[in-house]
Write a protein that holds these residues in place. Structure first.
Motif, mmCIF file in Angstrom:
data_model
loop_
_atom_site.group_PDB
_atom_site.id
_atom_site.type_symbol
_atom_site.label_atom_id
_atom_site.label_comp_id
_atom_site.label_asym_id
_atom_site.label_seq_id
_atom_site.Cartn_x
_atom_site.Cartn_y
_atom_site.Cartn_z
ATOM 1 N N ALA A 1 0.817 -1.207 0.000
ATOM 2 C CA ALA A 1 0.000 0.000 0.000
ATOM 3 C C ALA A 1 0.855 1.263 0.000
ATOM 4 O O ALA A 1 0.431 2.303 -0.521
ATOM 5 C CB ALA A 1 -0.925 -0.007 1.220
ATOM 6 N N ARG A 2 2.065 1.190 0.521
ATOM 7 C CA ARG A 2 2.908 2.380 0.642
ATOM 8 C C ARG A 2 4.073 2.413 -0.345
ATOM 9 O O ARG A 2 4.398 3.466 -0.906
ATOM 10 C CB ARG A 2 3.453 2.461 2.086
ATOM 11 C CG ARG A 2 4.420 3.614 2.371
ATOM 12 C CD ARG A 2 3.712 4.945 2.352
ATOM 13 N NE ARG A 2 4.628 6.070 2.493
ATOM 14 C CZ ARG A 2 5.001 6.605 3.652
ATOM 15 N NH1 ARG A 2 4.540 6.094 4.802
ATOM 16 N NH2 ARG A 2 5.811 7.637 3.699
ATOM 17 N N TYR A 3 4.691 1.255 -0.573
ATOM 18 C CA TYR A 3 5.942 1.243 -1.337
ATOM 19 C C TYR A 3 5.896 0.268 -2.510
ATOM 20 O O TYR A 3 5.094 -0.668 -2.537
ATOM 21 C CB TYR A 3 7.112 0.839 -0.421
ATOM 22 C CG TYR A 3 7.400 1.818 0.677
ATOM 23 C CD1 TYR A 3 8.054 3.023 0.408
ATOM 24 C CD2 TYR A 3 7.045 1.531 2.000
ATOM 25 C CE1 TYR A 3 8.337 3.924 1.434
ATOM 26 C CE2 TYR A 3 7.323 2.422 3.019
ATOM 27 C CZ TYR A 3 7.957 3.617 2.731
ATOM 28 O OH TYR A 3 8.237 4.515 3.743
ATOM 29 N N LYS A 4 6.813 0.501 -3.438
ATOM 30 C CA LYS A 4 7.048 -0.448 -4.518
ATOM 31 C C LYS A 4 8.539 -0.708 -4.643
ATOM 32 O O LYS A 4 9.351 0.217 -4.747
ATOM 33 C CB LYS A 4 6.528 0.051 -5.863
ATOM 34 C CG LYS A 4 6.827 -0.943 -7.011
ATOM 35 C CD LYS A 4 6.451 -0.393 -8.359
ATOM 36 C CE LYS A 4 4.955 -0.371 -8.518
ATOM 37 N NZ LYS A 4 4.573 0.032 -9.899
ATOM 38 N N LEU A 5 8.886 -2.006 -4.660
ATOM 39 C CA LEU A 5 10.253 -2.453 -4.915
ATOM 40 C C LEU A 5 10.302 -3.110 -6.284
ATOM 41 O O LEU A 5 9.467 -3.967 -6.596
ATOM 42 C CB LEU A 5 10.698 -3.457 -3.846
ATOM 43 C CG LEU A 5 12.057 -4.135 -4.071
ATOM 44 C CD1 LEU A 5 13.198 -3.128 -3.906
ATOM 45 C CD2 LEU A 5 12.226 -5.319 -3.132
ATOM 46 N N TYR B 1 10.117 3.068 -4.619
ATOM 47 C CA TYR B 1 9.291 4.266 -4.695
ATOM 48 C C TYR B 1 8.330 4.323 -3.520
ATOM 49 O O TYR B 1 7.766 3.288 -3.102
ATOM 50 C CB TYR B 1 8.499 4.294 -6.009
ATOM 51 C CG TYR B 1 9.405 4.287 -7.207
ATOM 52 C CD1 TYR B 1 10.051 5.453 -7.623
ATOM 53 C CD2 TYR B 1 9.660 3.104 -7.906
ATOM 54 C CE1 TYR B 1 10.912 5.445 -8.715
ATOM 55 C CE2 TYR B 1 10.510 3.095 -8.991
ATOM 56 C CZ TYR B 1 11.132 4.262 -9.394
ATOM 57 O OH TYR B 1 11.997 4.251 -10.465
ATOM 58 N N ASP B 2 8.150 5.520 -2.989
ATOM 59 C CA ASP B 2 7.133 5.789 -1.982
ATOM 60 C C ASP B 2 5.878 6.217 -2.732
ATOM 61 O O ASP B 2 5.785 7.340 -3.231
ATOM 62 C CB ASP B 2 7.608 6.901 -1.041
ATOM 63 C CG ASP B 2 6.641 7.148 0.114
ATOM 64 O OD1 ASP B 2 5.427 6.911 -0.067
ATOM 65 O OD2 ASP B 2 7.093 7.601 1.181
ATOM 66 N N LEU B 3 4.910 5.328 -2.830
ATOM 67 C CA LEU B 3 3.738 5.569 -3.667
ATOM 68 C C LEU B 3 2.806 6.631 -3.081
ATOM 69 O O LEU B 3 1.991 7.197 -3.813
ATOM 70 C CB LEU B 3 2.980 4.265 -3.883
ATOM 71 C CG LEU B 3 3.770 3.159 -4.588
ATOM 72 C CD1 LEU B 3 2.953 1.872 -4.644
ATOM 73 C CD2 LEU B 3 4.185 3.586 -5.987
ATOM 74 N N TRP C 1 8.718 8.830 -9.829
ATOM 75 C CA TRP C 1 9.786 9.607 -10.462
ATOM 76 C C TRP C 1 11.075 9.569 -9.661
ATOM 77 O O TRP C 1 12.162 9.744 -10.225
ATOM 78 C CB TRP C 1 9.346 11.074 -10.617
ATOM 79 C CG TRP C 1 8.404 11.308 -11.750
ATOM 80 C CD1 TRP C 1 7.943 10.404 -12.662
ATOM 81 C CD2 TRP C 1 7.790 12.551 -12.094
ATOM 82 N NE1 TRP C 1 7.092 11.005 -13.557
ATOM 83 C CE2 TRP C 1 6.975 12.319 -13.233
ATOM 84 C CE3 TRP C 1 7.853 13.845 -11.555
ATOM 85 C CZ2 TRP C 1 6.238 13.340 -13.835
ATOM 86 C CZ3 TRP C 1 7.109 14.859 -12.153
ATOM 87 C CH2 TRP C 1 6.310 14.601 -13.289
ATOM 88 N N HIS C 2 10.989 9.359 -8.346
ATOM 89 C CA HIS C 2 12.152 9.527 -7.466
ATOM 90 C C HIS C 2 12.562 8.180 -6.875
ATOM 91 O O HIS C 2 11.927 7.670 -5.947
ATOM 92 C CB HIS C 2 11.838 10.539 -6.367
ATOM 93 C CG HIS C 2 11.348 11.856 -6.896
ATOM 94 N ND1 HIS C 2 12.183 12.737 -7.552
ATOM 95 C CD2 HIS C 2 10.099 12.409 -6.905
ATOM 96 C CE1 HIS C 2 11.480 13.793 -7.924
ATOM 97 N NE2 HIS C 2 10.216 13.620 -7.553
#
Length: 506
Positions: free
Chosen positions: A416-420, A436-438, A445-446
């Motif tokens: 729910a919060r991050y993607k690796l 990424y911090d979704l 982008w970052h």
């Protein structure tokens, strides 16, 4: 209602429709029929596919397995013949359970060693040879309407493979009747069948209607373009870096002469367009979504008139998303960013418990969950190796998994919060990564993978993904492959025939 009181299963599917190309997510997009389904059902806005490309995604959905489990990892790889499919296919399981199975449109089995059978469909109508013919099916290209096919090919001359060259994405207003489009012909045949005598049966129905659009080319009819005002269409927002940034798209393009060259053609073409021309291309994509929505509406009206929605589960999904010019004019899919890997996913109909209708479920749902969801409602057991869980039960994962193997391997774990994202550069040194911090960076982008303050997050996500895969691939006949990170209530029992399914059955 039929003598067999199990719910009818209505499965509606599109190709390459972004998760947000629905009116409920974007009021600029006109999809009134799907919006009504959502209002009467459950939408899963965090849902993902298991592979961001057609053939492996559809094999994954139809087998309930991850691509690396069923062996179909890319569009270009060979796919198994009928005798070598890794698990009972969904339509075959439905037919074995006593359902009348009718399939219209795209399945895209890929390059099999021999022409496959209809793989469980009693009634089967397919499209063109490039999407795969099936023994025993009526097809548009050779048996259905060769003149219509010729007219469509003439209109799309220059659109390139998969209609995904720049001209296919720029598109044009259609100059031919709707029935001369692949989806128009498929819809016509589906509606004719729904008006026919085959539905006069005591069997419950599994009806599968799967379109090729809104996959490029973007060539909608004028009436659907007219639903939109080009001045309302936003221009593309670009990231604070260019295509030289090192990420898994860059590695993909570096190691695929075809994809790399096509990416450059997209960039060259879009940089030469005016802002209005770019907005027009987006408008045509949305207009195709509106056209398909209208076709679904016609099919649902026919089903209602035949009494096939009074006791039914209705599913809507797409096989993957579409970048649509994001990330410095990237199009198509073939990556693990959200615009590519997230999908619209809806379950609706009277088989959904009343208290769940009109709700949003933020669980990390996945296309592999559709097989066990349908089996749950239809009342037949899922094969032991399936990795999904019924979306109408309380089981949940901590994250969702996807993989990509064309041309270089990459894997995703999304919470729910991050993607690796972990990927392998054949010319690099070991595994590389993106994080990424979704919540703070939904456009991805970052990249935080190398940020020291996120090392603990990175390690936790990596551990979750490894644990999930270790369990999913360590299948035993008695336990199946649900995933070590799923939570279950042992009191959940299979539904009885014809019963509404929900977590209150626990």
């Amino acid at each position: 209602m039929t003598a067999d009181d199990r719910p009818d299963i209505i499965f509606l599917m599109t190709d390459q429709q972004r998760w947000d190309a629905l009116g409920v997510h974007n009021p600029l997009v006109k999809t009134p029929n799907l919006d009504r389904l959502i209002e009467a059902g459950v939408i899963f806005p965090q849902a993902t596919c298991q592979a961001p490309m057609c053939v492996p995604s559809r094999h994954s959905l139809m087998t309930g397995l991850y691509p690396s489990q069923n062996g179909v990892r890319s569009n270009e790889s060979a796919t198994p013949g009928d005798s070598a499919v890794a698990a009972p296919l969904l339509a075959e399981a439905m037919r074995a359970a006593g359902y009348l199975t009718a399939g219209f449109g795209k399945t895209h089995w890929g390059r099999t060693p021999e022409t496959p059978s209809t793989r469980g469909f009693d009634v089967r109508v397919v499209g063109t040879r490039d999407l795969g013919l099936e023994t025993g099916a009526v097809n548009w290209q050779e048996e259905g309407d060769p003149d219509g096919r010729a007219a469509y090919l003439e209109m799309t001359r220059g659109y390139g493979p998969g209609e995904e060259e720049p001209l296919g994405y720029i598109g044009a207003t259609s100059t031919i009747p709707a029935r001369n489009h692949p989806d128009g012909w498929i819809a016509e045949k589906a509606l004719e069948w729904l008006d026919g005598p085959d539905l006069d049966t005591d069997k419950p129905l599994f009806f599968y209607l799967s379109f090729v659009k809104p996959h490029a080319g973007h060539n909608p009819a004028a009436e659907f373009e007219a639903l939109y005002d080009i001045d309302d269409i936003p221009d593309l927002e670009m990231p604070p870096w260019d295509e030289s940034r090192y990420d898994h798209i860059r590695v993909r393009d570096d190691h695929s002469p075809f994809l790399g060259a096509r990416s450059q053609r997209w960039r060259d073409a879009w940089r030469a367009l005016t802002a209005r021309e770019r907005r027009q291309a987006t408008l045509r994509y949305w207009a195709n979504c509106s056209w398909l929505d209208s076709l679904f509406g016609q099919a649902l009206d026919r089903l209602a008139r035949r009494g096939r929605l009074s006791n039914a589960l209705i599913v809507f999904a797409s096989d993957h998303g579409e970048l649509l010019g994001e990330r410095n004019f990237q199009f198509s899919k073939y990556c693990l960013y959200d615009s590519s890997v997230r999908v619209p996913l809806v379950v609706s109909g009277t088989a959904v418990a009343p208290h769940l209708r009109g709700t949003t479920d933020e669980r990390p749902a996945a296309l592999v969950d559709l097989y066990p969801t349908i089996a749950d409602v239809a009342g037949f057991p899922v094969h032991d190796t399936a990795v999904g869980t019924s979306l109408l039960r309380r089981a949940r994962r901590t994250g969702s998994f996807a993989e990509m193997h064309e041309p270089a391997p990459a894997w995703m774990w999304r919470t729910a919060r991050y993607k690796l994202i972990v990927f392998v550069d054949p010319h690099g040194e070991g595994a590389q990564g993106e994080l990424y911090d979704l919540q703070t960076d939904p456009a991805e982008w970052h990249n935080l993978y190398g940020d020291p303050s996120y090392l603990a997050v990175r390690a936790e996500l990596m551990a979750e993904m490894v644990a999930h895969l270790a369990t999913a691939f360590a299948v035993t006949p008695s336990h199946g492959a649900r995933g070590v990170l799923a939570e279950y209530d042992d009191a959940v029992v299979p539904p009885s025939r014809g019963r509404v399914v929900s977590e209150v059955d626990a």
